[in-house]
Design a protein around this motif. Structure first.
Motif, PDB file in Angstrom:
ATOM      1  N   THR A   3       0.848  -1.189   0.000  1.00 17.35           N
ATOM      2  CA  THR A   3       0.000   0.000   0.000  1.00 17.35           C
ATOM      3  C   THR A   3       0.885   1.241   0.000  1.00 17.35           C
ATOM      4  O   THR A   3       1.790   1.349   0.828  1.00 17.35           O
ATOM      5  CB  THR A   3      -0.903   0.013   1.256  1.00 17.35           C
ATOM      6  N   PRO A   4       0.637   2.192  -0.915  1.00 14.06           N
ATOM      7  CA  PRO A   4       1.428   3.415  -0.909  1.00 14.06           C
ATOM      8  C   PRO A   4       1.135   4.231   0.354  1.00 14.06           C
ATOM      9  O   PRO A   4       0.028   4.174   0.896  1.00 14.06           O
ATOM     10  CB  PRO A   4       0.977   4.161  -2.164  1.00 14.06           C
ATOM     11  N   VAL A   5       2.144   4.991   0.789  1.00  9.25           N
ATOM     12  CA  VAL A   5       2.022   5.805   1.988  1.00  9.25           C
ATOM     13  C   VAL A   5       2.259   7.259   1.630  1.00  9.25           C
ATOM     14  O   VAL A   5       3.247   7.591   0.966  1.00  9.25           O
ATOM     15  CB  VAL A   5       3.044   5.372   3.071  1.00  9.25           C
ATOM     16  N   ALA A   6       1.356   8.131   2.075  1.00 12.49           N
ATOM     17  CA  ALA A   6       1.509   9.567   1.878  1.00 12.49           C
ATOM     18  C   ALA A   6       1.437  10.257   3.235  1.00 12.49           C
ATOM     19  O   ALA A   6       0.732   9.811   4.145  1.00 12.49           O
ATOM     20  CB  ALA A   6       0.430  10.116   0.956  1.00 12.49           C
ATOM     21  N   PHE A  27      -6.869  10.415   0.987  1.00 16.80           N
ATOM     22  CA  PHE A  27      -5.890   9.338   0.863  1.00 16.80           C
ATOM     23  C   PHE A  27      -6.592   7.979   0.939  1.00 16.80           C
ATOM     24  O   PHE A  27      -6.349   7.094   0.120  1.00 16.80           O
ATOM     25  CB  PHE A  27      -4.824   9.417   1.962  1.00 16.80           C
ATOM     26  N   VAL A  32      -4.622   4.901  -0.367  1.00 20.28           N
ATOM     27  CA  VAL A  32      -3.313   5.302   0.142  1.00 20.28           C
ATOM     28  C   VAL A  32      -3.370   5.339   1.666  1.00 20.28           C
ATOM     29  O   VAL A  32      -4.321   5.866   2.250  1.00 20.28           O
ATOM     30  CB  VAL A  32      -2.915   6.696  -0.416  1.00 20.28           C
ATOM     31  N   TYR A  33      -2.343   4.780   2.304  1.00 14.80           N
ATOM     32  CA  TYR A  33      -2.235   4.865   3.757  1.00 14.80           C
ATOM     33  C   TYR A  33      -1.770   6.273   4.107  1.00 14.80           C
ATOM     34  O   TYR A  33      -0.761   6.746   3.592  1.00 14.80           O
ATOM     35  CB  TYR A  33      -1.229   3.830   4.283  1.00 14.80           C
TER      36      TYR A  33
END
Length: 131
Positions: A3-6, A27, A32-33
Motif C-alpha cells: 500500500t502506498p504511503v503519503a 488518501f 493510500v495509507y
C-alpha cells in the motif's frame, strides 16, 4: 504490491472539512495509507475560524522524524503551515529526509476569509518551501 504511503503536513480542522482530516479521507478513498503531521489546531466550523493554536516547531520536527523513521513515505502534501518556525522545521525535515514527491498546497486564508498563515510567514513560505 504494498500500500502506498503519503504524509500530510497541515492544520487540524475541528469540523472535519479541511486540513488533516480532509487529506486523510482523500488518501483513504484513493487506497493510500495516510500519515500526518499537525502544524496547528483550529477551532472552526463551516461559518468560520474562531481560534488557531500553532503547534511548536520542535514538535512538528518530532512528528516528521517519527513518521519518516518508521514508514516508507512515497509522497508529502503540505497544507497549512501557520508560522515561520513551522516552515523552517518543515524545510529542514524535507532536506533531511528527501522525499521523492512533494506537493505544496499552502492554505493562507480559510474559505470564510479568516487568515491561516501569519503575514510575516508568506515570504518564508515562498523562499524556503518552493525550490
Amino acid at each position: 504490491m504494498t500500500t502506498p504511503v503519503a504524509l500530510t503536513i497541515a492544520g487540524s480542522d475541528s469540523s472535519g472539512g479541511a486540513g488533516i482530516q480532509a487529506d486523510l479521507k482523500t488518501f483513504a478513498a484513493l487506497g493510500v495509507y495516510g500519515a500526518s503531521v499537525i502544524t496547528a489546531l483550529t477551532a472552526q466550523n463551516t461559518r468560520g475560524v474562531t481560534g488557531i493554536h500553532a503547534v511548536p516547531a520542535e514538535f512538528v520536527t518530532e512528528q516528521v522524524d517519527a513518521v519518516f523513521s518508521d514508514l516508507e513515505i512515497g509522497a508529502v502534501k503540505i497544507g497549512m503551515v501557520a508560522q515561520v518556525a513551522s516552515i523552517d522545521a518543515i524545510a529542514a525535515a524535507l532536506s533531511r529526509w528527501r522525499p521523492r514527491h512533494v506537493v505544496l498546497d499552502p492554505v493562507m486564508v480559510a474559505t470564510s476569509g479568516d487568515r491561516l498563515l501569519a503575514a510575516e510567514a508568506v515570504n518564508a513560505l515562498r523562499t524556503r518551501l518552493i525550490p
